[in-house]
Design a protein around this motif. Structure first.
Motif, PDB file in Angstrom:
ATOM      1  N   ILE A   9       0.841  -1.203   0.000  1.00 54.44           N
ATOM      2  CA  ILE A   9       0.000   0.000   0.000  1.00 54.44           C
ATOM      3  C   ILE A   9       0.872   1.247   0.000  1.00 54.44           C
ATOM      4  O   ILE A   9       0.611   2.200  -0.752  1.00 54.44           O
ATOM      5  CB  ILE A   9      -0.964  -0.011   1.205  1.00 54.44           C
ATOM      6  CG1 ILE A   9      -2.015  -1.094   1.010  1.00 54.44           C
ATOM      7  CG2 ILE A   9      -1.623   1.351   1.396  1.00 54.44           C
ATOM      8  CD1 ILE A   9      -2.932  -1.287   2.193  1.00 54.44           C
ATOM      9  N   LEU A  10       1.922   1.251   0.808  1.00 53.28           N
ATOM     10  CA  LEU A  10       2.833   2.392   0.851  1.00 53.28           C
ATOM     11  C   LEU A  10       3.492   2.623  -0.508  1.00 53.28           C
ATOM     12  O   LEU A  10       3.606   3.761  -0.975  1.00 53.28           O
ATOM     13  CB  LEU A  10       3.897   2.179   1.931  1.00 53.28           C
ATOM     14  CG  LEU A  10       4.897   3.294   2.138  1.00 53.28           C
ATOM     15  CD1 LEU A  10       4.180   4.568   2.589  1.00 53.28           C
ATOM     16  CD2 LEU A  10       5.939   2.885   3.158  1.00 53.28           C
ATOM     17  N   SER A  11       3.895   1.555  -1.171  1.00 49.26           N
ATOM     18  CA  SER A  11       4.522   1.674  -2.497  1.00 49.26           C
ATOM     19  C   SER A  11       3.561   2.269  -3.516  1.00 49.26           C
ATOM     20  O   SER A  11       3.946   3.115  -4.330  1.00 49.26           O
ATOM     21  CB  SER A  11       4.999   0.301  -2.990  1.00 49.26           C
ATOM     22  OG  SER A  11       5.959  -0.229  -2.124  1.00 49.26           O
ATOM     23  N   VAL A  12       2.321   1.846  -3.468  1.00 47.48           N
ATOM     24  CA  VAL A  12       1.319   2.380  -4.394  1.00 47.48           C
ATOM     25  C   VAL A  12       1.092   3.873  -4.122  1.00 47.48           C
ATOM     26  O   VAL A  12       1.028   4.680  -5.061  1.00 47.48           O
ATOM     27  CB  VAL A  12      -0.005   1.585  -4.291  1.00 47.48           C
ATOM     28  CG1 VAL A  12      -1.134   2.291  -5.022  1.00 47.48           C
ATOM     29  CG2 VAL A  12       0.181   0.174  -4.825  1.00 47.48           C
ATOM     30  N   LEU A  13       1.010   4.249  -2.855  1.00 44.58           N
ATOM     31  CA  LEU A  13       0.813   5.664  -2.523  1.00 44.58           C
ATOM     32  C   LEU A  13       2.014   6.515  -2.940  1.00 44.58           C
ATOM     33  O   LEU A  13       1.845   7.636  -3.441  1.00 44.58           O
ATOM     34  CB  LEU A  13       0.547   5.828  -1.028  1.00 44.58           C
ATOM     35  CG  LEU A  13      -0.801   5.302  -0.528  1.00 44.58           C
ATOM     36  CD1 LEU A  13      -0.882   5.396   0.989  1.00 44.58           C
ATOM     37  CD2 LEU A  13      -1.944   6.050  -1.178  1.00 44.58           C
ATOM     38  N   ILE A  14       3.212   5.993  -2.771  1.00 46.00           N
ATOM     39  CA  ILE A  14       4.409   6.728  -3.206  1.00 46.00           C
ATOM     40  C   ILE A  14       4.415   6.884  -4.725  1.00 46.00           C
ATOM     41  O   ILE A  14       4.727   7.960  -5.240  1.00 46.00           O
ATOM     42  CB  ILE A  14       5.687   6.021  -2.703  1.00 46.00           C
ATOM     43  CG1 ILE A  14       5.825   6.210  -1.189  1.00 46.00           C
ATOM     44  CG2 ILE A  14       6.926   6.549  -3.423  1.00 46.00           C
ATOM     45  CD1 ILE A  14       6.940   5.405  -0.566  1.00 46.00           C
ATOM     46  N   ALA A  15       4.052   5.827  -5.441  1.00 45.75           N
ATOM     47  CA  ALA A  15       4.004   5.902  -6.908  1.00 45.75           C
ATOM     48  C   ALA A  15       2.990   6.947  -7.362  1.00 45.75           C
ATOM     49  O   ALA A  15       3.249   7.721  -8.289  1.00 45.75           O
ATOM     50  CB  ALA A  15       3.671   4.534  -7.495  1.00 45.75           C
ATOM     51  N   GLY A  29       2.026   9.547  -5.633  1.00 44.09           N
ATOM     52  CA  GLY A  29       2.597  10.853  -5.286  1.00 44.09           C
ATOM     53  C   GLY A  29       3.626  11.318  -6.296  1.00 44.09           C
ATOM     54  O   GLY A  29       3.639  12.479  -6.705  1.00 44.09           O
ATOM     55  N   ILE A  30       4.507  10.418  -6.716  1.00 44.02           N
ATOM     56  CA  ILE A  30       5.516  10.761  -7.725  1.00 44.02           C
ATOM     57  C   ILE A  30       4.846  11.149  -9.035  1.00 44.02           C
ATOM     58  O   ILE A  30       5.247  12.111  -9.691  1.00 44.02           O
ATOM     59  CB  ILE A  30       6.500   9.590  -7.913  1.00 44.02           C
ATOM     60  CG1 ILE A  30       7.366   9.441  -6.666  1.00 44.02           C
ATOM     61  CG2 ILE A  30       7.357   9.776  -9.156  1.00 44.02           C
ATOM     62  CD1 ILE A  30       8.219   8.188  -6.649  1.00 44.02           C
ATOM     63  N   TRP A  31       3.821  10.427  -9.409  1.00 46.03           N
ATOM     64  CA  TRP A  31       3.106  10.739 -10.657  1.00 46.03           C
ATOM     65  C   TRP A  31       2.459  12.120 -10.574  1.00 46.03           C
ATOM     66  O   TRP A  31       2.546  12.905 -11.532  1.00 46.03           O
ATOM     67  CB  TRP A  31       2.057   9.664 -10.912  1.00 46.03           C
ATOM     68  CG  TRP A  31       1.227   9.914 -12.124  1.00 46.03           C
ATOM     69  CD1 TRP A  31       1.586   9.753 -13.428  1.00 46.03           C
ATOM     70  CD2 TRP A  31      -0.123  10.390 -12.132  1.00 46.03           C
ATOM     71  NE1 TRP A  31       0.539  10.103 -14.244  1.00 46.03           N
ATOM     72  CE2 TRP A  31      -0.517  10.490 -13.484  1.00 46.03           C
ATOM     73  CE3 TRP A  31      -1.019  10.726 -11.138  1.00 46.03           C
ATOM     74  CZ2 TRP A  31      -1.776  10.928 -13.849  1.00 46.03           C
ATOM     75  CZ3 TRP A  31      -2.277  11.162 -11.509  1.00 46.03           C
ATOM     76  CH2 TRP A  31      -2.651  11.258 -12.855  1.00 46.03           C
ATOM     77  N   LEU A  32       1.833  12.431  -9.432  1.00 40.35           N
ATOM     78  CA  LEU A  32       1.200  13.740  -9.275  1.00 40.35           C
ATOM     79  C   LEU A  32       2.227  14.870  -9.323  1.00 40.35           C
ATOM     80  O   LEU A  32       2.000  15.902  -9.961  1.00 40.35           O
ATOM     81  CB  LEU A  32       0.413  13.805  -7.965  1.00 40.35           C
ATOM     82  CG  LEU A  32      -0.897  13.029  -7.932  1.00 40.35           C
ATOM     83  CD1 LEU A  32      -1.456  13.016  -6.512  1.00 40.35           C
ATOM     84  CD2 LEU A  32      -1.901  13.625  -8.895  1.00 40.35           C
ATOM     85  N   VAL A  33       3.349  14.692  -8.645  1.00 40.37           N
ATOM     86  CA  VAL A  33       4.387  15.718  -8.647  1.00 40.37           C
ATOM     87  C   VAL A  33       4.939  15.916 -10.054  1.00 40.37           C
ATOM     88  O   VAL A  33       5.149  17.053 -10.498  1.00 40.37           O
ATOM     89  CB  VAL A  33       5.516  15.352  -7.652  1.00 40.37           C
ATOM     90  CG1 VAL A  33       6.732  16.231  -7.855  1.00 40.37           C
ATOM     91  CG2 VAL A  33       5.012  15.479  -6.228  1.00 40.37           C
TER      92      VAL A  33
END
Length: 83
Positions: free
Chosen positions: A18-24, A26-30
């Motif tokens: 779940i953390l990996s998906v949220l980080i991915a 976040g990176i996409w949004l940034v």
């Protein structure tokens, strides 16, 4: 299935997933925000023209304009090299 998630190892793996998906996400949004903000920037030549107009209207002093011109001039040179 509920027995599988009851073990600490499975919970850790699930949490990391779940953390990996949220980080991915976040990176996409940034990256989307950064791409759109780069397109919104005015070229250095237009910025310098705006400050020249401010100088003519008396909004900034000649000393301020020279300082701005030095900074913007560096950006103009780097834009010319990139082109």
């Amino acid at each position: 299935m509920s027995d599988l998630l009851a073990t600490p190892t499975a919970q850790s793996v699930f949490g990391l997933l779940i953390l990996s998906v949220l980080i991915a996400i976040g990176i996409w949004l940034v990256s989307r925000f950064r791409d759109s903000s780069d397109e919104d920037r005015e070229p250095a030549s237009e910025v310098l023209s705006n400050f020249e107009e401010m100088l003519r209207e008396g909004d900034i002093s000649p000393a301020e304009f020279r300082t701005i011109e030095a900074v913007v001039g560096d950006k103009l040179n780097s834009e010319a090299k990139d082109s």
